[in-house]
Scaffold this active site. Structure first.
Site, PDB file in Angstrom:
ATOM      1  N   HIS A   1       5.712 117.084 -67.656  1.00  0.00           N
ATOM      2  CA  HIS A   1       5.015 116.345 -68.746  1.00  0.00           C
ATOM      3  C   HIS A   1       3.543 117.014 -69.043  1.00  0.00           C
ATOM      4  CE1 HIS A   1       8.594 113.864 -67.839  1.00  0.00           C
ATOM      5  NE2 HIS A   1       8.121 113.366 -69.281  1.00  0.00           N
TER       6      HIS A   1
ATOM      7  N   GLU B   1      21.010 111.406 -71.360  1.00  0.00           N
ATOM      8  CA  GLU B   1      20.272 112.473 -70.758  1.00  0.00           C
ATOM      9  C   GLU B   1      21.284 112.754 -69.363  1.00  0.00           C
ATOM     10  OE1 GLU B   1      15.944 111.397 -70.507  1.00  0.00           O
ATOM     11  OE2 GLU B   1      16.930 109.703 -70.483  1.00  0.00           O
TER      12      GLU B   1
ATOM     13  N   ASP C   1      16.366 116.197 -69.919  1.00  0.00           N
ATOM     14  CA  ASP C   1      16.990 116.014 -68.722  1.00  0.00           C
ATOM     15  C   ASP C   1      18.404 116.356 -68.714  1.00  0.00           C
ATOM     16  OD1 ASP C   1      15.544 114.516 -66.843  1.00  0.00           O
ATOM     17  OD2 ASP C   1      14.987 113.133 -68.191  1.00  0.00           O
TER      18      ASP C   1
ATOM     19  N   CYS D   1      15.652 113.739 -79.083  1.00  0.00           N
ATOM     20  CA  CYS D   1      14.057 113.536 -78.861  1.00  0.00           C
ATOM     21  C   CYS D   1      13.519 114.363 -77.562  1.00  0.00           C
ATOM     22  CB  CYS D   1      13.562 112.184 -78.551  1.00  0.00           C
ATOM     23  SG  CYS D   1      14.275 111.345 -77.157  1.00  0.00           S
TER      24      CYS D   1
END
Ligand code: PEP
Ligand code: MG
Length: 586
Positions: free
Chosen positions: A198, A438, A462, A509
């Site tokens: 992140h 995911e 993921d 995404c």
């Protein structure tokens, strides 16, 4: 690869390209050490000067915190800045300070020990309280204590950094990345981390070049060394020689030229020359990014990572605070849609009260956490629903691995709607819902999942991690984290086909959606929406506008027959180079 260490020669260290851009400048080695405090006896005569040291350390700490507060307000909004207001209040607590000064005089101990001892007592009381809020505040108290102790010792603090610098660190949390960027940060280079960590995602949003997974950057770089980072190639160059600097500057210029070509593209649609329209939207973490997303020509927010608010605050915000943030995003983006992903806590997104797990990515994360905490979940759902009265709002659930979870989430959503209805609070009763694919089980059950929702969005960060069994954060295996692994491409195809069979739209995404090499392939596989980091959005739009959909379909068909990543990547790279030669792909 590393060459032997020397203080004069140029040294290349390979890492992972995490955020595009080239930076050359002095390094700043960022280390977060917790100070060790020792008790020392002082003489009666020294007591006054010890108290003076304490007072000036407190004054300096307050000055630093005021600066951080102002920057955070600017960057993340006033709600997120509250944590620093609370820290400043601790510094002004007369009762605490009087008792510390009294103890210094009476016990004749050094200031750092007494402040440490006194604040630790405070902290212990807070940790013993049953109130969750108090637990959170205990971490603030810790931060303040470390800050005062560093200032008593006259140690240089990052917030005092003057001038431009490239931050070199072992690792950076998302909060570090945001907070550090208040300085004139030219770039980030870290030993650990992967492209989908992140902190890397945030660097891209902040448009600050970053290279991660360098393993030994902190051993080879000292503060003040001149270094360069190449956020396209994923390289750190320590003490670059003039020829290297010149090459890097030429590359940066070539890229700037390409960016100039993109002017004006923001107002154009993401449409292929044969009129197939792709919804091209942006991934964001904070409401303040909406403006940038719009500027970049985004047609919506395809992923709003709502948990960033929790991470920045260090606690779950109340419904009202969430609502204010969500409403500003919904209003700011209207009439375009905003997909609010419910809190995706866990994995690398740890919050203070989560216990450390042996395998956090296989542990308590995403929807599992929220279903176990229905009160928190309901609060968030109410806040999102309330925002739906102010814009075009959609809701998406992360990390769903079994049908039971999406059904339970829908039940809670219904409860949230009922409670708003009985409170007479407006919301959009037809709000669209979706879930992220995911986890491999969700790929296999994609059709059943599609039957439960209005849309599916593929979270490749993921999905690849779980499909290929490659930790997204672990730089030792980053070569195995492959967007173009044939298994990944075939999984995407399965999801698109399953979703379309159930007449729901399919988006992506994960970071793969913003990989310029992948765009033609994804268009050809039939993706309806791509949600990407806003900084890369114009490039992706340019590719969509340059390739016919019928050609993209042929490319995808061919890619589905290839069986190695290398063949697929090579093919796609030559295709993109042919179509858009200026595109800075490596
Ligand atoms: C993903 O997993 O691809 C995703 C978009 O979610 P995050 O990166 O926040 O886990
Ligand atoms: Mg994810």
């Amino acid at each position: 690869m590393d060459s032997p260490q020397s203080t004069t020669t140029e040294l290349f260290i390979n890492g992972i390209a995490a955020a595009p851009g080239i930076a050359i400048g002095p390094a700043y080695l960022f280390t977060k050490t917790v100070p060790r405090v020792e008790v020392k006896a002082i003489s009666r005569e020294e007591a006054d000067s010890e108290i003076m040291r304490l007072r000036s350390a407190i004054a300096r700490s307050e000055k630093e915190l005021q600066k951080i507060l102002a920057f955070t307000e600017l960057k993340l909004g006033s709600q997120n800045a509250k944590i620093f207001e609370a820290q400043i209040m601790i510094l002004g607590d007369r009762i605490l300070l009087d008792s510390v000064e009294k103890r210094i005089r009476e016990e004749l101990h050094n200031a750092e020990f007494v402040i440490y001892d006194e604040i630790s007592k405070y902290k212990k009381l807070m940790l013993e309280a049953s109130d969750e809020y108090m637990h959170e505040r205990a971490h603030d108290v810790d931060d303040v204590m470390n800050r005062i102790i560093r200032n008593i010792r006259d140690q240089k603090l990052f917030s005092k950094l003057e001038g431009e610098a490239i931050i070199v660190s072992e690792t950076l949390t998302p909060a570090d990345t945001v907070i550090l960027s208040r300085n004139q940060v030219l770039g980030y280079a870290t030993d650990l981390g992967g492209v989908t960590s992140h902190a890397a995602i945030i660097s891209r949003s902040l448009k600050i070049p970053a290279v991660v997974g360098l393993h030994s950057a902190t051993t080879h770089v000292h503060s003040g060394d001149i270094i360069a980072i190449d956020g396209y190639a994923g390289a750190l160059i320590v003490r670059p020689q003039p020829a290297t600097v010149e090459t890097l500057q030429r590359k940066a210029q070539r890229i700037r030229n390409f960016e100039e070509q993109l002017h004006g593209i923001a107002s154009l649609g993401a449409e292929t020359p044969d009129h197939r329209r792709i919804e091209l939207s942006a991934n964001i973490e904070f409401p303040e990014e909406v403006e940038f997303a719009r500027m970049q020509g985004s047609a919506g927010i395809g992923l709003y990572r709502t948990e960033s608010q929790v991470i920045a605050k260090g606690a779950f915000p109340e419904e009202e605070e969430q609502f204010e943030a969500y409403r500003s995003v919904a209003e700011g983006m209207a009439p375009f849609p905003v997909i609010f992903r419910t809190f995706d806590i866990g994995g690398d997104k740890v919050i203070p009260d989560t216990t450390r797990e042996q395998n956090p990515f296989l542990g308590w994360r995403g929807i599992r956490v929220m279903l176990d905490r229905p009160a928190l979940f309901l609060t968030q759902l109410r806040a999102i629903l309330r925002a739906s009265a102010h814009g075009n709002v959609r809701i998406m659930f992360p990390m769903v691995s079994k049908l039971h979870e999406i059904r339970a989430a829908k039940q809670l959503l219904q409860r949230a709607k009922d409670s708003l209805t009985s409170d007479n609070i407006p919301f959009d009763p037809k709000v669209k819902i979706g879930l992220m694919i995911e986890v491999p089980s969700a790929v296999i059950l994609a059709e059943e999942f599609a039957a439960e929702v209005d849309f599916l969005s593929i979270g490749t960060n993921d999905l690849i991690q779980y499909l290929l069994a490659v930790d997204r954060e672990n730089s030792s295996v980053s070569q195995l984290f492959q967007h173009f692994n044939p298994a990944v491409i075939r999984a995407i195809k399965m999801i698109v086909d399953a979703g379309h069979k159930r007449h729901v739209w399919i988006g992506m995404c994960g970071e793969m959606a913003g990989d310029p090499l992948a765009t033609v392939l994804l268009m050809g596989l039939g993706l309806d929406e791509l949600s990407v980091n806003p900084s890369i959005l114009p490039e992706i739009k340019k590719i969509i506008r340059s390739v016919k959909h019928k050609d993209a379909r042929k490319v995808a068909e061919k890619m589905l027959t290839l069986s190695t990543e290398d063949e697929i990547k090579e093919f796609l790279a030559s295709l993109v180079r042919n179509k858009i030669p200026e595109l800075p792909i490596e």
